[in-house]
Design an enzyme around this catalytic site. Structure first.
Site, mmCIF file in Angstrom:
data_model
loop_
_atom_site.group_PDB
_atom_site.id
_atom_site.type_symbol
_atom_site.label_atom_id
_atom_site.label_comp_id
_atom_site.label_asym_id
_atom_site.label_seq_id
_atom_site.Cartn_x
_atom_site.Cartn_y
_atom_site.Cartn_z
ATOM 1 N N ALA A 247 0.839 -1.197 0.000
ATOM 2 C CA ALA A 247 0.000 0.000 0.000
ATOM 3 C C ALA A 247 0.870 1.240 0.000
ATOM 4 C CB ALA A 247 -0.913 0.021 1.218
ATOM 5 N N ASP A 248 0.424 2.234 -0.745
ATOM 6 C CA ASP A 248 1.070 3.537 -0.696
ATOM 7 C C ASP A 248 0.371 4.470 0.276
ATOM 8 O OD1 ASP A 248 3.218 4.004 -3.135
ATOM 9 O OD2 ASP A 248 1.833 2.353 -3.466
ATOM 10 N N ARG A 249 -0.885 4.171 0.572
ATOM 11 C CA ARG A 249 -1.593 4.924 1.599
ATOM 12 C C ARG A 249 -2.816 4.129 2.034
ATOM 13 N NH1 ARG A 249 -2.011 11.229 2.190
ATOM 14 N NH2 ARG A 249 -0.478 11.150 0.512
#
Length: 360
Positions: A247-249
């Site tokens: 995940a990036d965010r």
């Protein structure tokens, strides 16, 4: 290449990053010892992966600070660091780790330079403080990733043999080392519980085909590469036990931004009743945003879709939409694997803030 892959090398005030645009054909480290080189490396995706982006930004600035520390006063160096952190945050917009690192660095520096409690007397001391904080990110990231790997492997304690599908690259090349989603695969492999790993090619940038496949072969992990469009059929034909992505965010309700193509994997997993896990350090969690609708999605250049190795592969004149990430709704996610443990749903909702407040 040594015993393990390293995307980031820092020693004696010099930073080198492995140019991932050249993999797997070439294995070349490039100097990245100032903020301009760091910004370009991040923006051009020579270095990528949310944790690695944040660490590269901190260390490239640490190198620069080390070289100019005697030329500035304490306050002027402080302002220089703050301005450069803001500049580095303009390189890529979606991964929260970069912004969190910058905010944390500013907070720590403000605390250390507060007139009432100042522990830093001059610019050299401030420089060393910043350098030490940046270096510390490397060791912490590796420790966090190994914890994520172990907690992720525990999710399959009821199985003797596990087949995992993953997307994009979430291994040593996306972090300081070991990896997040790929770290879970590594941990399962180390426990002799991994039957097979499947990696999507991850168009249009091919991080799966170029990078994840590279790591899996390097580590001698049993694995197979598939195109993105084969994933749903793979779930039926090969009996996949789980999908694990990075995940990036991750926002407050559990909605998750990750590499484009993740959302459709989650939909297919839901249809086939296959667990879908997100593996990410707490630095990727952003509880200031309530839902995925608030996440800014980076748009990448058209040529990344229309060209391959500089050669046009699409019809000339076609318009292009090229978002780098998509949003997977929390309702499609089984659990979020962090360095503190696995966040499960309570009453069909992720209570992420409650979980983190209890752990931190």
């Amino acid at each position: 290449m040594g015993n393990s892959l390293e995307a980031i090398k820092y020693a004696n005030g010099k930073l080198e990053i492995l140019n991932q645009l050249l993999l797997p054909e070439q294995f070349i480290y490039e100097d990245c010892s100032d903020s301009v080189k760091g910004w370009n490396a991040i923006q051009q995706m020579k270095v990528r992966g949310a944790p690695a982006i944040a660490i590269t930004a901190a260390l490239c600035l640490a190198c620069e600070v080390n070289h100019i520390k005697q030329q500035m006063s304490l306050q002027s160096l402080k302002q220089f660091i703050f301005d450069k952190l803001d500049y580095l945050c303009t390189s890529r917009p979606t991964a929260v780790n970069l912004f969190k690192m910058a905010e944390q660095m500013k907070f720590l520096i403000n605390k250390q330079t507060d007139m009432k409690y100042s522990e830093l007397a001059n610019s050299e001391q401030l420089a060393q403080f910043f350098i030490d904080q940046a270096i510390g990110l490397l060791a912490k990231d590796i420790a966090d990733n190994k914890a994520i790997g172990n907690f992720g492997a525990d999710c399959f304690s009821h199985l003797n043999s596990v087949k995992i599908l993953t997307h994009c690259n979430t291994g040593s090349l996306a972090t300081a080392g070991y990896g997040t989603a790929l770290g879970v695969i590594r941990s399962l492999f180390a426990q002799n519980k991994l039957a097979h790993a499947y990696a999507t090619e991850t168009r249009p940038y091919n991080q799966g085909a170029r990078l994840t496949a590279f790591e899996l072969v390097y580590e001698k992990i049993p694995a197979t590469l598939i195109t993105d469009s084969m994933a749903a059929f793979l779930m039926i034909e090969k009996g996949v036990d789980a999908i694990i992505v990075g995940a990036d965010r991750v926002v407050a309700n559990g909605d998750t931004a990750n590499k484009i193509g993740t959302y459709q994997l989650a939909i297919a997993a839901h249809y086939h009743n296959i667990p879908f896990y997100v593996a990410a350090p707490s630095t990727s969690i952003d509880c200031t945003k309530l839902t995925g609708k608030e996440i800014l999605i980076e748009q990448r250049p058209a040529h990344e879709l229309t060209h391959l190795h500089g050669k046009q592969i699409s019809a000339p004149g076609i318009s292009v939409w090229n978002p780098s990430f998509d949003i997977t709704p929390a309702k499609l996610i089984t659990g979020i694997i962090t360095e503190f443990g696995v966040i499960h749903k309570t009453d069909q909702e992720f209570k992420i803030s409650n979980f983190l407040n209890a752990k931190i």
